[in-house]
Every structure is written in C-alpha cells, then in structure tokens.
Design a protein around this motif. Sequence first.
Motif, PDB file in Angstrom:
ATOM      1  N   THR A 185      -1.773  -0.556  11.622  1.00  0.00           N
ATOM      2  CA  THR A 185      -3.127  -0.464  11.072  1.00  0.00           C
ATOM      3  C   THR A 185      -3.107  -0.595   9.557  1.00  0.00           C
ATOM      4  O   THR A 185      -3.931  -1.314   8.969  1.00  0.00           O
ATOM      5  CB  THR A 185      -3.787   0.857  11.482  1.00  0.00           C
ATOM      6  OG1 THR A 185      -3.817   0.945  12.916  1.00  0.00           O
ATOM      7  CG2 THR A 185      -5.202   0.954  10.950  1.00  0.00           C
ATOM      8  N   ALA A 186      -2.174   0.077   8.889  1.00  0.00           N
ATOM      9  CA  ALA A 186      -2.071  -0.017   7.428  1.00  0.00           C
ATOM     10  C   ALA A 186      -1.762  -1.439   6.997  1.00  0.00           C
ATOM     11  O   ALA A 186      -2.339  -1.955   6.027  1.00  0.00           O
ATOM     12  CB  ALA A 186      -1.000   0.945   6.921  1.00  0.00           C
ATOM     13  N   ARG A 215     -15.077  -2.398   7.315  1.00  0.00           N
ATOM     14  CA  ARG A 215     -13.732  -2.517   7.877  1.00  0.00           C
ATOM     15  C   ARG A 215     -13.198  -1.163   8.344  1.00  0.00           C
ATOM     16  O   ARG A 215     -12.192  -0.651   7.875  1.00  0.00           O
ATOM     17  CB  ARG A 215     -12.810  -3.188   6.861  1.00  0.00           C
ATOM     18  CG  ARG A 215     -13.231  -4.636   6.658  1.00  0.00           C
ATOM     19  CD  ARG A 215     -12.546  -5.351   5.540  1.00  0.00           C
ATOM     20  NE  ARG A 215     -13.366  -6.473   5.105  1.00  0.00           N
ATOM     21  CZ  ARG A 215     -13.124  -7.180   4.029  1.00  0.00           C
ATOM     22  NH1 ARG A 215     -12.103  -6.881   3.250  1.00  0.00           N
ATOM     23  NH2 ARG A 215     -13.926  -8.175   3.697  1.00  0.00           N
ATOM     24  N   GLU A 216     -13.953  -0.622   9.278  1.00  0.00           N
ATOM     25  CA  GLU A 216     -13.598   0.623   9.939  1.00  0.00           C
ATOM     26  C   GLU A 216     -14.310   0.613  11.282  1.00  0.00           C
ATOM     27  O   GLU A 216     -15.191  -0.240  11.513  1.00  0.00           O
ATOM     28  CB  GLU A 216     -14.037   1.830   9.109  1.00  0.00           C
ATOM     29  CG  GLU A 216     -15.521   1.884   8.856  1.00  0.00           C
ATOM     30  CD  GLU A 216     -15.909   3.001   7.909  1.00  0.00           C
ATOM     31  OE1 GLU A 216     -17.008   3.547   8.088  1.00  0.00           O
ATOM     32  OE2 GLU A 216     -15.131   3.309   7.001  1.00  0.00           O
ATOM     33  N   VAL A 271      -6.183  -8.168   6.397  1.00  0.00           N
ATOM     34  CA  VAL A 271      -7.602  -8.468   6.594  1.00  0.00           C
ATOM     35  C   VAL A 271      -8.312  -8.575   5.240  1.00  0.00           C
ATOM     36  O   VAL A 271      -9.094  -9.515   5.008  1.00  0.00           O
ATOM     37  CB  VAL A 271      -8.274  -7.401   7.481  1.00  0.00           C
ATOM     38  CG1 VAL A 271      -9.795  -7.554   7.469  1.00  0.00           C
ATOM     39  CG2 VAL A 271      -7.753  -7.494   8.906  1.00  0.00           C
ATOM     40  N   ASP A 272      -8.042  -7.634   4.343  1.00  0.00           N
ATOM     41  CA  ASP A 272      -8.677  -7.683   3.019  1.00  0.00           C
ATOM     42  C   ASP A 272      -8.330  -8.974   2.293  1.00  0.00           C
ATOM     43  O   ASP A 272      -9.202  -9.622   1.700  1.00  0.00           O
ATOM     44  CB  ASP A 272      -8.259  -6.478   2.177  1.00  0.00           C
ATOM     45  CG  ASP A 272      -8.913  -5.184   2.635  1.00  0.00           C
ATOM     46  OD1 ASP A 272      -9.853  -5.229   3.451  1.00  0.00           O
ATOM     47  OD2 ASP A 272      -8.479  -4.110   2.171  1.00  0.00           O
ATOM     48  N   SER A 288       0.874  -1.165   0.000  1.00  0.00           N
ATOM     49  CA  SER A 288       0.000   0.000   0.000  1.00  0.00           C
ATOM     50  C   SER A 288       0.915   1.219   0.000  1.00  0.00           C
ATOM     51  O   SER A 288       2.136   1.087   0.145  1.00  0.00           O
ATOM     52  CB  SER A 288      -0.905  -0.003   1.237  1.00  0.00           C
ATOM     53  OG  SER A 288      -0.177   0.402   2.385  1.00  0.00           O
ATOM     54  N   ARG A 328      -4.875  -3.663   7.426  1.00  0.00           N
ATOM     55  CA  ARG A 328      -5.883  -3.523   6.365  1.00  0.00           C
ATOM     56  C   ARG A 328      -5.547  -4.441   5.182  1.00  0.00           C
ATOM     57  O   ARG A 328      -6.441  -5.084   4.610  1.00  0.00           O
ATOM     58  CB  ARG A 328      -5.949  -2.077   5.891  1.00  0.00           C
ATOM     59  CG  ARG A 328      -6.623  -1.142   6.862  1.00  0.00           C
ATOM     60  CD  ARG A 328      -6.961   0.193   6.234  1.00  0.00           C
ATOM     61  NE  ARG A 328      -7.523   1.098   7.234  1.00  0.00           N
ATOM     62  CZ  ARG A 328      -6.835   2.062   7.832  1.00  0.00           C
ATOM     63  NH1 ARG A 328      -5.561   2.262   7.522  1.00  0.00           N
ATOM     64  NH2 ARG A 328      -7.416   2.829   8.738  1.00  0.00           N
ATOM     65  N   LEU A 329      -4.282  -4.480   4.800  1.00  0.00           N
ATOM     66  CA  LEU A 329      -3.885  -5.338   3.682  1.00  0.00           C
ATOM     67  C   LEU A 329      -4.164  -6.804   3.988  1.00  0.00           C
ATOM     68  O   LEU A 329      -4.702  -7.540   3.153  1.00  0.00           O
ATOM     69  CB  LEU A 329      -2.396  -5.154   3.387  1.00  0.00           C
ATOM     70  CG  LEU A 329      -1.961  -3.823   2.777  1.00  0.00           C
ATOM     71  CD1 LEU A 329      -0.438  -3.735   2.750  1.00  0.00           C
ATOM     72  CD2 LEU A 329      -2.526  -3.673   1.368  1.00  0.00           C
ATOM     73  N   LYS A 379      -9.788  -0.114  14.849  1.00  0.00           N
ATOM     74  CA  LYS A 379      -9.667   0.660  13.611  1.00  0.00           C
ATOM     75  C   LYS A 379      -9.923  -0.204  12.378  1.00  0.00           C
ATOM     76  O   LYS A 379     -10.374   0.299  11.339  1.00  0.00           O
ATOM     77  CB  LYS A 379      -8.283   1.297  13.520  1.00  0.00           C
ATOM     78  CG  LYS A 379      -8.055   2.425  14.511  1.00  0.00           C
ATOM     79  CD  LYS A 379      -6.643   2.979  14.369  1.00  0.00           C
ATOM     80  CE  LYS A 379      -6.394   4.111  15.343  1.00  0.00           C
ATOM     81  NZ  LYS A 379      -5.004   4.620  15.236  1.00  0.00           N
ATOM     82  N   LEU A 380      -9.640  -1.489  12.475  1.00  0.00           N
ATOM     83  CA  LEU A 380      -9.814  -2.396  11.343  1.00  0.00           C
ATOM     84  C   LEU A 380     -11.246  -2.937  11.232  1.00  0.00           C
ATOM     85  O   LEU A 380     -11.549  -3.685  10.304  1.00  0.00           O
ATOM     86  CB  LEU A 380      -8.836  -3.569  11.447  1.00  0.00           C
ATOM     87  CG  LEU A 380      -7.356  -3.200  11.350  1.00  0.00           C
ATOM     88  CD1 LEU A 380      -6.487  -4.431  11.623  1.00  0.00           C
ATOM     89  CD2 LEU A 380      -7.021  -2.601   9.986  1.00  0.00           C
TER      90      LEU A 380
END
Length: 200
Positions: A116-117, A187-188, A123-124, A8, A120-121, A154-155
């Motif tokens: 957190t960044a 996802r927030e 979890v997606d 990302s 996100r990768l 946050k996720l």
Amino acid sequence: MEPFVLRSPEVTLSVPTAADVDRVAEVCTDPDIARWTTVPSPYTRADAEGFITQFVVQGWQQERDFTWAVRAPGTVDGPVLGMMGVSIRAGEPGSPLSGEIGYWTAPDARGRGLTTAAGRLVVDWALDPDGLGLQRLQWLAFVGNWPSRRVAWKLGFRFEGTMRRHGLQRGRLLDDWIGAVLPDDVREPVEPWPAEAPAV
C-alpha cells in the motif's frame, strides 16, 4: 526516461538490477504469486533474468513500462520485498493517456502495509501532471484475489465491475475485476469494503 527512486518513510522504490535476480527467482516460485499473476510457472532463474534485463530495462527505455522493486526505507539495493509498476495502455491517437498498475509482494513481506505504501508513491507519480500525467489509472486482478483488491481499495481505486473471460493466464481465460482512479479522485477508501469479502 532514466529510472529514478521513489521514497517514503515506509518504503524505497528503486529499479531492480541483476543483483536481484536470485531473490526475484526465489519469490516468484511462491504459489500465491503463481496463482494470481501471469508470471511463468514453474518460475526459473532464467525467467528472472529475462524480466530484469529485458522487460524492466526496455520498459524504461521505451517509456512504456515503469517497474520498481519495493525495498526497506533508506536503501536502494536491499532485499526485494515486492514489485510495483505502471504500464501505459495503448489507445486511439489523441485519446487521454491511461495506464495500469500491477504489483506483487514477497511472502515474508506481507501484512506490513508495504505494498500500500509503495502503491501510494506510484499512483501519485502516475497521476501527477509533473509525473506521468495519466488521466486514468486502472487496476485489474483475477476474480478472487482479495489481497490485491484490498490494496487497490486502500489507494482509492473505484471498483467498476467484473469482466468475464477478460484475463489471460498461461493460456487460460479468467474473469477479471477492474477498478480505476482518476487525477481528481480522493486517494483513500471511498467505497464500503465489499460485504462478500472473506475476513482478512
């Protein structure tokens, strides 16, 4: 499954290698990592070697544990800033596939949003039908680990409660927090941040 890179604008996730042994050994002597994870303590270079050459390699080969080193964007071999992984959870035959996320962050990389960044990768990918295709991804943390809980919040992980004496850390039974995110969940953050949380 062959290891692959996730990217990302904020982070790059690549599989840790033998070149990362010294950095992992250094980071895992951090008192907070020892306090909130199940890594050996005291942590040695041999522990880091075993983690990378056995757990990481075998996990990918057996398609059971998928582990990435968190690195700065644009590099697949820069310094390890954290670790992020998903482990498949064994269930009854025919039951929906589920997994568990885990992570730690190096002391010199905290407070920058990198975990957190990276989360996100992962979890997606874990919930994507074209990725791992999990039907449930859960998060566990020892009670009191507010930094980990904040990342999960946050996720989009929904907090599901406290499991007493569920977690095992170096021979001790500890209480666990548990949360989960499902494929169709937003996802927030979707819940208020707990009022009892200390200011961070």
